[in-house]
Design a protein around this motif. Structure first.
Motif, short mmCIF file in Angstrom:
data_model
loop_
_atom_site.label_atom_id
_atom_site.label_comp_id
_atom_site.label_asym_id
_atom_site.label_seq_id
_atom_site.Cartn_x
_atom_site.Cartn_y
_atom_site.Cartn_z
N LEU A 14 -2.25 37.64 73.15
CA LEU A 14 -1.75 36.53 72.33
C LEU A 14 -0.27 36.67 72.00
O LEU A 14 0.44 35.67 71.86
CB LEU A 14 -2.57 36.43 71.05
CG LEU A 14 -4.04 36.02 71.23
CD1 LEU A 14 -4.81 36.16 69.92
CD2 LEU A 14 -4.14 34.59 71.77
N VAL A 15 0.22 37.91 71.85
CA VAL A 15 1.61 38.11 71.47
C VAL A 15 2.57 37.60 72.54
O VAL A 15 3.73 37.31 72.26
CB VAL A 15 1.88 39.61 71.17
CG1 VAL A 15 1.83 40.44 72.45
CG2 VAL A 15 3.20 39.79 70.45
N LEU B 76 -0.24 42.79 64.61
CA LEU B 76 -0.40 44.23 64.53
C LEU B 76 0.96 44.91 64.66
O LEU B 76 1.90 44.34 65.20
CB LEU B 76 -1.33 44.73 65.64
CG LEU B 76 -2.73 44.12 65.70
CD1 LEU B 76 -3.47 44.65 66.93
CD2 LEU B 76 -3.51 44.44 64.43
N GLN B 77 1.04 46.15 64.20
CA GLN B 77 2.28 46.90 64.36
C GLN B 77 2.69 46.98 65.82
O GLN B 77 3.86 46.80 66.18
CB GLN B 77 2.10 48.32 63.79
CG GLN B 77 1.93 48.39 62.29
CD GLN B 77 3.25 48.47 61.54
OE1 GLN B 77 4.32 48.37 62.13
NE2 GLN B 77 3.17 48.65 60.24
N ALA C 72 -4.34 46.83 75.22
CA ALA C 72 -5.02 47.15 73.96
C ALA C 72 -4.82 46.08 72.89
O ALA C 72 -5.40 46.19 71.81
CB ALA C 72 -4.52 48.50 73.44
N LEU C 73 -4.06 45.04 73.18
CA LEU C 73 -3.73 44.04 72.16
C LEU C 73 -4.71 42.86 72.20
O LEU C 73 -5.35 42.61 73.21
CB LEU C 73 -2.31 43.53 72.38
CG LEU C 73 -1.22 44.61 72.29
CD1 LEU C 73 0.16 43.98 72.50
CD2 LEU C 73 -1.27 45.33 70.94
N PRO C 74 -4.84 42.13 71.07
CA PRO C 74 -5.76 40.98 71.02
C PRO C 74 -5.44 39.95 72.09
O PRO C 74 -4.27 39.64 72.33
CB PRO C 74 -5.52 40.41 69.60
CG PRO C 74 -4.97 41.54 68.81
CD PRO C 74 -4.17 42.36 69.77
N MET D 65 7.31 50.12 78.24
CA MET D 65 6.75 49.85 76.92
C MET D 65 5.76 48.68 76.91
O MET D 65 4.72 48.76 76.27
CB MET D 65 7.89 49.56 75.93
CG MET D 65 8.95 50.64 75.89
SD MET D 65 8.32 52.26 75.40
CE MET D 65 7.91 51.92 73.70
N VAL D 66 6.10 47.60 77.59
CA VAL D 66 5.27 46.40 77.49
C VAL D 66 4.01 46.51 78.34
O VAL D 66 2.90 46.36 77.83
CB VAL D 66 6.08 45.14 77.90
CG1 VAL D 66 5.17 43.90 77.85
CG2 VAL D 66 7.28 44.96 76.98
N VAL D 67 4.17 46.81 79.61
CA VAL D 67 3.01 46.84 80.52
C VAL D 67 1.93 47.81 80.05
O VAL D 67 0.75 47.44 79.99
CB VAL D 67 3.47 47.17 81.96
CG1 VAL D 67 2.27 47.37 82.87
CG2 VAL D 67 4.35 46.05 82.50
N PRO D 68 2.27 49.06 79.65
CA PRO D 68 1.21 49.98 79.21
C PRO D 68 0.55 49.57 77.90
O PRO D 68 -0.57 49.99 77.61
CB PRO D 68 1.93 51.32 79.06
CG PRO D 68 3.20 51.18 79.81
CD PRO D 68 3.58 49.74 79.69
#
Length: 234
Positions: free
Chosen positions: A63-64, A99-100, A27-29, A20-23
């Motif tokens: 950033l997350v 983001l979601q 795409a995240l900021p 879940m995390v690596v893929p």
């Protein structure tokens, strides 16, 4: 790691991270990460964070991840629960709206951080069991992994959504689906598990249930191109 329950949780967390995390991170900021925003690196005045120290772990990245690292430290406080973690995330969200997809990953990132710390600590324990600072948080880290590792990913993500004032993502009741299946499908179509898995999607070599838990797929021809292969989807 000799403790069976802790070892099981560590393996599950690493599977969750890979599935879940690596893929999802690319795409995240992205931006500058502090990399270690724990309670010893934050300057607080009248319950407000007014500064931060120790920039040795700074780097560029999603950033997350910074939020996930901070949550990992908070999880080690036995007096805090998921509702308290929600307050921390809501405070971050009030400054930089999440983001979601980021909310989905906060707890898995935090768990991966804890698991990494536990594994490094176990290796260091073999090298030097008397090194005071290397093992000072081993107990609280293991306790946090066991307490939070058993929470289904969608349940933790929805708890954070509620804390941030975002509607949770509802999923179908698996018991109701099972009842409908028994009403509509012949009994010769058997189920492979005593407790049936409600698979909702796939990614790479993983099948993902309605609870957000990934399972390594060793059955469904995944060796060819994997589930949801981007090239095939396009």
């Amino acid at each position: 790691v000799q403790d069976d329950e802790l070892r099981f949780r560590l393996e599950s967390i690493m599977q969750l991270h890979a599935a879940m995390v690596v893929p999802g991170l690319d795409a995240l900021p992205k931006g500058l990460l502090h990399g270690d925003a724990n309670d010893e690196n934050l300057l607080v005045d009248d319950e407000a964070v007014v500064g931060i120290v120790d920039f040795g772990d700074c780097q560029l990245g999603p950033l997350v991840v910074d939020l996930g690292i901070t949550v990992a430290y908070a999880m080690q406080d036995a007096d805090l629960d998921l509702a308290a973690i929600g307050h921390l995330v809501a405070g971050y969200h009030a400054t930089r709206p999440l983001l979601q997809d980021e909310l989905d990953l906060v707890v898995p990132i935090a768990l991966a951080r804890l698991a990494t710390s536990a594994l490094i600590g176990a290796r260091r324990m073999q090298a030097d069991p008397d090194h005071a600072t290397w093992h000072s948080h081993a107990g609280t880290t293991a306790d946090a992994i066991v307490r939070y590792g058993c929470i289904e990913p969608n349940d933790s993500a929805n708890a954070l959504r509620r804390a941030c004032g975002i509607d949770p993502i509802e999923v179908a009741d698996p018991d109701r689906l099972l009842t409908r299946r028994r009403e509509r499908l012949g009994r010769n179509l058997s189920l492979a598990h005593g407790t049936p898995l409600h698979i909702t999607r796939g990614r790479g070599q993983y099948l993902i249930t309605s609870s957000g838990r990934p399972y390594l797929d060793l059955v469904n021809n995944v060796c060819h191109v994997g589930h949801s292969n981007p090239h095939v989807v396009d």
